[in-house]
Design a protein around this motif. Structure first.
Motif, PDB file in Angstrom:
ATOM      1  N   SER A 294      78.708 -53.313 -33.266  1.00  0.00           N
ATOM      2  CA  SER A 294      78.723 -53.689 -33.846  1.00  0.00           C
ATOM      3  C   SER A 294      79.976 -54.190 -34.154  1.00  0.00           C
ATOM      4  O   SER A 294      80.118 -55.068 -35.217  1.00  0.00           O
ATOM      5  CB  SER A 294      78.793 -52.296 -35.274  1.00  0.00           C
TER       6      SER A 294
ATOM      7  N   ARG B 246      86.817 -47.993 -28.365  1.00  0.00           N
ATOM      8  CA  ARG B 246      86.316 -49.007 -27.613  1.00  0.00           C
ATOM      9  C   ARG B 246      87.323 -49.703 -26.828  1.00  0.00           C
ATOM     10  O   ARG B 246      88.208 -49.888 -27.026  1.00  0.00           O
ATOM     11  CB  ARG B 246      85.489 -50.149 -29.219  1.00  0.00           C
TER      12      ARG B 246
ATOM     13  N   ASP C 192      82.422 -48.611 -24.429  1.00  0.00           N
ATOM     14  CA  ASP C 192      83.104 -47.659 -25.623  1.00  0.00           C
ATOM     15  C   ASP C 192      82.713 -47.062 -25.776  1.00  0.00           C
ATOM     16  O   ASP C 192      81.337 -46.336 -25.002  1.00  0.00           O
ATOM     17  CB  ASP C 192      82.746 -49.049 -27.545  1.00  0.00           C
TER      18      ASP C 192
ATOM     19  N   LYS D 116      81.096 -42.379 -28.529  1.00  0.00           N
ATOM     20  CA  LYS D 116      81.600 -41.905 -29.637  1.00  0.00           C
ATOM     21  C   LYS D 116      81.643 -40.890 -29.502  1.00  0.00           C
ATOM     22  O   LYS D 116      81.585 -40.047 -28.483  1.00  0.00           O
ATOM     23  CB  LYS D 116      80.564 -42.069 -30.713  1.00  0.00           C
TER      24      LYS D 116
ATOM     25  N   ARG E 175      78.160 -46.717 -23.895  1.00  0.00           N
ATOM     26  CA  ARG E 175      78.200 -48.273 -23.534  1.00  0.00           C
ATOM     27  C   ARG E 175      78.700 -48.262 -22.092  1.00  0.00           C
ATOM     28  O   ARG E 175      80.232 -48.086 -21.778  1.00  0.00           O
ATOM     29  CB  ARG E 175      78.554 -49.244 -24.123  1.00  0.00           C
TER      30      ARG E 175
END
Ligand code: TMP
Ligand code: ASP
Length: 254
Positions: A100, A94, A175, A177, A203
């Motif tokens: 979250s 991030r 961010d 993953k 994102r």
């Protein structure tokens, strides 16, 4: 027409046996899910865009010496990949508070973080992908200390590189993953980037307006999901004028 053997079906992709040992074909579906499958929709054209975007980003990583499972794109929805042993972790890096993290610490979405923050989640749908620490990962044997060290180094390098790449395209990488796998070559094992690199897993906001262009459009019912993905592809210079239908590639391997 010979049918290929399906090896695995996930929420957004299907894996088939590849043409040679040690290879798989990764097929990108149009399905979108969120909140661990509680929300589902079909976004026409998403699979085609993710296949192309992921191809582009995996090749870019390869160019700077980051090993990935990617071999080549086969057609609009499929790519040939190396078969790897997936490490059951979702590594989130991030740069900006969102999602979250923003919720957990009551941070305003969009506020920059003091430095990039890396989080690990155990990849397990039944458990809802719980957040884990290095302790859980090594104690339960999901990865060794050495592997985790390599995963952390690779994740930070990838994040750094992609931050620059997206900035050049007028996009803010909030961010992302990542997933990794073990690639066995004779007796040697290497950690490589696996899965996909697409707006499903990162994102991306417009750098000027902070408009959301990624899967948050689906998660948050913002609308025009496919258009957001297409805009990302267009800014990366990989979307032909006529749209995703125009993408060229060899015929599907049957
Ligand atoms: P989060 O803020 O919801 O934890 O998401 C962080 C990043 O990880 C974001 O870019 C979306 C991505 N992500 C996935 O790829 N898969 C998931 O299951 C979740 C929850 C997030
Ligand atoms: N992996 C999540 C799920 O299906 C999707 C997400 O939020 O990205 O349910």
């Amino acid at each position: 027409m010979a049918r290929r053997r399906q090896v695995y079906e996930g929420k957004a992709k299907i894996l088939y046996e590849g043409p040679e040992p040690g290879t798989l074909i990764q097929y990108f579906k149009d399905d979108a899910t969120a909140f661990n499958n509680k929300k589902h929709a079909v976004i026409t054209g998403k699979g085609v865009l993710n296949n192309r975007i992921s191809e582009y980003l995996m090749i870019k990583l390869g160019e700077i010496g980051i090993p990935t499972h990617f071999l080549r794109r086969l057609n609009m929805r499929e790519q040939l990949i190396k078969e790897v042993e997936i490490i059951p972790l979702e590594v989130v890096v991030r740069n900006v508070a969102a999602g979250s993290l923003a919720q957990r610490f009551a941070l305003e979405e969009g506020s920059p973080l003091p430095r990039s923050i890396v989080e690990y989640y155990y990849k397990n749908d039944q458990l809802g992908d719980p957040m884990v620490t290095e302790e859980h990962i090594t104690a339960f044997g999901w990865a060794t200390y050495q592997e985790l060290d390599e995963i952390l180094n690779l994740s930070l390098r990838i994040n750094d590189y992609l931050l620059g790449l997206f900035t050049g395209a007028g996009l803010r990488l909030v961010d992302l993953k990542l997933e990794f796998g073990r690639l066995w070559e004779d007796e040697d094992m290497r950690i490589v980037v696996a899965d996909e690199l697409s707006p499903d897993n990162m994102r991306l906001w417009d750098a000027r307006t902070n408009e959301r262009l990624d899967k948050d459009r689906f998660r948050r019912d913002l609308g025009n999901v496919q258009e957001g993905y297409a805009e990302i592809a267009r800014r990366l210079g990989i979307l032909p004028e006529a749209g995703p239908r125009d993408l060229k590639g060899p015929e599907a391997i049957q």
